[in-house]
Design a protein around this motif. Structure first.
Motif, PDB file in Angstrom:
ATOM      1  N   VAL A 262       4.841  19.749  -5.898  1.00 31.72           N
ATOM      2  CA  VAL A 262       4.548  18.813  -6.990  1.00 31.72           C
ATOM      3  C   VAL A 262       3.240  19.185  -7.681  1.00 31.72           C
ATOM      4  N   SER A 263       2.983  18.569  -8.833  1.00 38.52           N
ATOM      5  CA  SER A 263       1.760  18.830  -9.589  1.00 38.52           C
ATOM      6  C   SER A 263       0.634  17.923  -9.107  1.00 38.52           C
ATOM      7  N   ASP A 264      -0.561  18.200  -9.570  1.00 33.80           N
ATOM      8  CA  ASP A 264      -1.711  17.382  -9.206  1.00 33.80           C
ATOM      9  C   ASP A 264      -1.596  15.957  -9.742  1.00 33.80           C
ATOM     10  N   GLN A 265      -0.766  15.770 -10.762  1.00 32.65           N
ATOM     11  CA  GLN A 265      -0.613  14.446 -11.357  1.00 32.65           C
ATOM     12  C   GLN A 265       0.409  13.578 -10.605  1.00 32.65           C
ATOM     13  N   THR A 266       1.180  14.182  -9.730  1.00 29.97           N
ATOM     14  CA  THR A 266       2.186  13.416  -8.985  1.00 29.97           C
ATOM     15  C   THR A 266       1.508  12.499  -7.964  1.00 29.97           C
ATOM     16  N   GLN A 267       1.930  11.263  -7.925  1.00 30.28           N
ATOM     17  CA  GLN A 267       1.427  10.334  -6.915  1.00 30.28           C
ATOM     18  C   GLN A 267       2.243  10.507  -5.635  1.00 30.28           C
ATOM     19  N   LEU A 268       1.566  10.812  -4.536  1.00 28.58           N
ATOM     20  CA  LEU A 268       2.190  10.862  -3.212  1.00 28.58           C
ATOM     21  C   LEU A 268       1.576   9.753  -2.373  1.00 28.58           C
ATOM     22  N   VAL A 269       2.402   8.848  -1.890  1.00 29.22           N
ATOM     23  CA  VAL A 269       1.867   7.723  -1.118  1.00 29.22           C
ATOM     24  C   VAL A 269       2.735   7.460   0.104  1.00 29.22           C
ATOM     25  N   ASN A 270       2.088   7.028   1.166  1.00 26.48           N
ATOM     26  CA  ASN A 270       2.813   6.560   2.344  1.00 26.48           C
ATOM     27  C   ASN A 270       3.523   5.266   1.960  1.00 26.48           C
ATOM     28  N   SER A 271       4.837   5.253   2.115  1.00 22.79           N
ATOM     29  CA  SER A 271       5.625   4.107   1.655  1.00 22.79           C
ATOM     30  C   SER A 271       6.440   3.454   2.758  1.00 22.79           C
ATOM     31  N   ALA A 272       5.980   3.592   3.990  1.00 19.09           N
ATOM     32  CA  ALA A 272       6.683   2.935   5.095  1.00 19.09           C
ATOM     33  C   ALA A 272       6.711   1.421   4.921  1.00 19.09           C
ATOM     34  N   HIS A 273       5.711   0.893   4.169  1.00 20.60           N
ATOM     35  CA  HIS A 273       5.668  -0.561   3.965  1.00 20.60           C
ATOM     36  C   HIS A 273       6.915  -1.088   3.276  1.00 20.60           C
ATOM     37  N   LEU A 274       7.570  -0.258   2.466  1.00 19.29           N
ATOM     38  CA  LEU A 274       8.790  -0.696   1.800  1.00 19.29           C
ATOM     39  C   LEU A 274       9.865  -1.082   2.802  1.00 19.29           C
ATOM     40  N   PHE A 275       9.787  -0.492   3.983  1.00 16.76           N
ATOM     41  CA  PHE A 275      10.762  -0.775   5.037  1.00 16.76           C
ATOM     42  C   PHE A 275      10.277  -1.825   6.037  1.00 16.76           C
ATOM     43  N   ILE A 276       9.033  -1.709   6.511  1.00 17.39           N
ATOM     44  CA  ILE A 276       8.670  -2.464   7.715  1.00 17.39           C
ATOM     45  C   ILE A 276       7.596  -3.517   7.522  1.00 17.39           C
ATOM     46  N   ASP A 277       7.016  -3.636   6.343  1.00 21.17           N
ATOM     47  CA  ASP A 277       6.007  -4.663   6.135  1.00 21.17           C
ATOM     48  C   ASP A 277       6.617  -6.052   6.335  1.00 21.17           C
ATOM     49  N   GLY A 278       5.881  -6.927   7.016  1.00 18.56           N
ATOM     50  CA  GLY A 278       6.412  -8.245   7.330  1.00 18.56           C
ATOM     51  C   GLY A 278       6.655  -9.121   6.121  1.00 18.56           C
ATOM     52  N   GLU A 279       5.950  -8.879   5.028  1.00 17.64           N
ATOM     53  CA  GLU A 279       6.101  -9.709   3.837  1.00 17.64           C
ATOM     54  C   GLU A 279       7.154  -9.160   2.894  1.00 17.64           C
ATOM     55  N   THR A 280       7.129  -7.854   2.623  1.00 12.40           N
ATOM     56  CA  THR A 280       7.998  -7.281   1.595  1.00 12.40           C
ATOM     57  C   THR A 280       8.970  -6.233   2.132  1.00 12.40           C
ATOM     58  N   GLY A 281       8.828  -5.809   3.377  1.00  7.34           N
ATOM     59  CA  GLY A 281       9.670  -4.747   3.909  1.00  7.34           C
ATOM     60  C   GLY A 281      11.120  -5.169   4.027  1.00  7.34           C
ATOM     61  N   ILE A 282      12.025  -4.287   3.626  1.00 11.71           N
ATOM     62  CA  ILE A 282      13.446  -4.635   3.602  1.00 11.71           C
ATOM     63  C   ILE A 282      14.038  -4.775   4.995  1.00 11.71           C
ATOM     64  N   ARG A 283      13.373  -4.205   6.001  1.00 14.36           N
ATOM     65  CA  ARG A 283      13.897  -4.296   7.362  1.00 14.36           C
ATOM     66  C   ARG A 283      13.367  -5.511   8.120  1.00 14.36           C
ATOM     67  N   SER A 284      12.498  -6.300   7.507  1.00 18.14           N
ATOM     68  CA  SER A 284      11.861  -7.395   8.234  1.00 18.14           C
ATOM     69  C   SER A 284      12.773  -8.592   8.450  1.00 18.14           C
ATOM     70  N   THR A 285      13.869  -8.680   7.683  1.00 11.55           N
ATOM     71  CA  THR A 285      14.825  -9.766   7.874  1.00 11.55           C
ATOM     72  C   THR A 285      16.229  -9.193   8.056  1.00 11.55           C
ATOM     73  N   ASN A 286      17.088  -9.984   8.661  1.00 16.63           N
ATOM     74  CA  ASN A 286      18.423  -9.525   9.038  1.00 16.63           C
ATOM     75  C   ASN A 286      19.476 -10.565   8.677  1.00 16.63           C
ATOM     76  N   ASN A 287      20.667 -10.086   8.334  1.00 16.35           N
ATOM     77  CA  ASN A 287      21.794 -10.997   8.107  1.00 16.35           C
ATOM     78  C   ASN A 287      22.532 -11.251   9.420  1.00 16.35           C
ATOM     79  N   ALA A 288      23.607 -12.017   9.371  1.00 17.36           N
ATOM     80  CA  ALA A 288      24.339 -12.378  10.588  1.00 17.36           C
ATOM     81  C   ALA A 288      24.888 -11.143  11.294  1.00 17.36           C
ATOM     82  N   ASN A 289      25.403 -10.189  10.537  1.00 16.01           N
ATOM     83  CA  ASN A 289      25.937  -8.966  11.118  1.00 16.01           C
ATOM     84  C   ASN A 289      24.853  -8.175  11.845  1.00 16.01           C
ATOM     85  N   GLU A 290      23.691  -8.095  11.232  1.00 20.12           N
ATOM     86  CA  GLU A 290      22.588  -7.360  11.852  1.00 20.12           C
ATOM     87  C   GLU A 290      22.080  -8.069  13.108  1.00 20.12           C
ATOM     88  N   ILE A 291      22.020  -9.385  13.074  1.00 21.12           N
ATOM     89  CA  ILE A 291      21.586 -10.120  14.266  1.00 21.12           C
ATOM     90  C   ILE A 291      22.580  -9.916  15.401  1.00 21.12           C
TER      91      ILE A 291
END
Length: 466
Positions: free
Chosen positions: A172-201
């Protein structure tokens, strides 16, 4: 709060359910998972996510694909458009066709084991350019760990292997933003994996049921002369992978740096720790290989009153007061009021999120403004450390569920609902705990604590008010 009277007395053992089969995740659930990811990517303006996996760090990858690359490494690239690409090594190429989300397949033998064939060898930089990674403006790198330092930028800590991160940076170029984005999955407030439906439970309850069944069988097997190995053998089951290193440790631990069960046999008066976990649930117990209080070590004669009963009282408080909408920081301080850190020297979070991993993240920490939500899977995890005293533990897993989610479980998984109902009734009738209405016990042994392993009919419970 009204002070509970905690007693060590006769308590029936909880029921276990040995015939429960795994619940597979549905196509609808997997489609929903991808949709949730694309939504949060759009919200934070990501063009591309590069999601890493190996055997120990595959939860975010598996959340979408349904598999991990076992003994190899793998990448899943998810574009904002929804297009997905799997980059896999030699022995996982066959898994691409089983992926739960459609994905183009690319081969990188760099992800394969040492000295295997290097057919199709090309630098990762070339492979990334073929996939137009160099044309993206904002790229999220997702390993397994969401870093939460206070004095530095968490987005710039990357837990993917160096050779992969280096190849991405070279692409990538120097202008590309590279960020750790694990929060999208596991953050307790916004992470998509933090809540589960009936099938997942239902999917994760299989592991919680299994771990608690194993821990109870191990507890029932404790006797003078039983080996750590014999107990450890009971902490594995049904060919399922453990999500922690199993613990069956009698007496002094970590001799010669060993962390696994050995041939050591239990003797009267030993401390004993037992722990096992499968996806969706951990069960842990610590106590003494004795029958009665009179057999406690001379320097721990007050073990019950000094440590075990206050700890159990805290577990009771946790189960009766945790609820949907509670703010993590406020609940943390409630636990500290009941079980002061200055007296009991616990240090970690008194509860955390569970999924394919034993510890995903935690919304319960000082100053947390994250709220507890319906669909969260939480492990009770309060670890006292009082100098001169053997520890005590009754770690187990529960779900938080609102009325709609409870109805979904009852309608879609009636047998699971029966197990949950029996567990709730047991806790109320035998242990004396009036669970929060939002709590669904996924484990059979929630709050079942026998501090004396040889006294198999004695457990701590709340004394009933006459």
């Amino acid at each position: 709060m009204t002070e509970k009277t905690i007693t060590l007395g006769n308590v029936k053992s909880p029921t276990i359910f040995p015939e429960v089969s795994p619940t597979l995740l549905t196509d609808e659930t997997m489609t929903s998972r991808k949709e949730k990811l694309l939504n949060v990517m759009a919200n934070e303006n990501f063009d591309l996510l590069i999601i890493y996996a190996d055997k120990e760090h595959g939860g975010n990858f598996e959340y979408l694909t349904g598999f991990i690359p076992r003994f190899e490494e793998g990448l899943l690239l998810v574009e904002r458009s929804g297009n997905c690409t799997l980059i896999l090594g030699n022995e996982n190429l066959k898994m691409a066709k089983f992926s739960r989300i459609p994905a183009e397949l690319k081969h990188s033998p760099l992800f394969s084991l040492p000295n295997q064939p290097m057919d199709n060898e090309q630098p990762l930089e070339e492979l990334f350019k073929d996939l137009d990674v160099d044309k993206k403006n904002k790229i999220g790198l997702v390993g397994w760990k969401m870093f939460t330092p206070k004095n530095s930028a968490p987005s710039q800590y990357f837990d993917l292997p160096y050779f992969i991160v280096e190849a991405i940076k070279n692409t990538v170029s120097d202008q590309t933003q590279l960020v750790n984005s694990a929060h999208l999955f596991i953050d307790g407030e916004t992470g998509i994996r933090s809540t589960n439906n009936a099938n997942e439970i239902a999917h994760y309850e299989y592991g919680a049921n299994l771990s608690s069944s194993c821990i109870l069988q191990a507890m029932d097997t404790v006797e003078i002369g039983v080996s750590e190995i014999a107990l450890g053998n009971l902490l594995t089951a049904q060919g399922q992978p453990n999500t922690v290193v199993t613990i069956a440790a009698a007496g002094q631990r970590f001799e010669k740096a060993n962390i696994y069960p050995t041939g050591k046999q239990t003797t009267l008066g030993d401390s004993l720790s037992l722990t096992t976990a499968f996806k969706g649930g951990l069960s842990s117990r610590t106590g003494f290989v004795i029958e009665s209080e009179a057999q406690l070590p001379s320097n721990q004669q007050d073990y019950l009153d000094r440590l075990a009963k206050p700890y159990f009282n805290t577990v009771v408080y946790w189960l009766e007061n945790i609820q949907i909408g509670a703010v993590g920081g406020e609940f943390y301080h409630q636990i500290e009021d009941v079980f002061p850190k200055e007296m009991y020297h616990w240090h970690l979070n008194p509860g955390h999120l569970v999924a394919d991993e034993e510890w995903m993240s935690s919304p319960i920490y000082p100053e947390s403004r994250q709220s507890l939500k319906s669909g969260m899977l939480l492990q009770i995890d309060i670890i006292p450390s009082v100098a001169g005293y053997t520890g005590v533990s009754a770690e187990e897993c529960v779900a938080l569920a609102d009325e709609q989610l409870q109805r979904d479980i009852q309608q879609q998984y009636p047998e699971l609902w029966k197990r949950i109902s029996l567990r709730r009734a047991y806790l109320e009738e035998e242990i004396g705990i009036h669970l929060s209405k939002d709590v669904l016990p996924l484990s059979n042994t929630v709050a079942y604590l026998r501090p004396f392993f040889l006294a198999k009919d004695l457990a701590l419970h709340v004394e009933k008010i006459k």
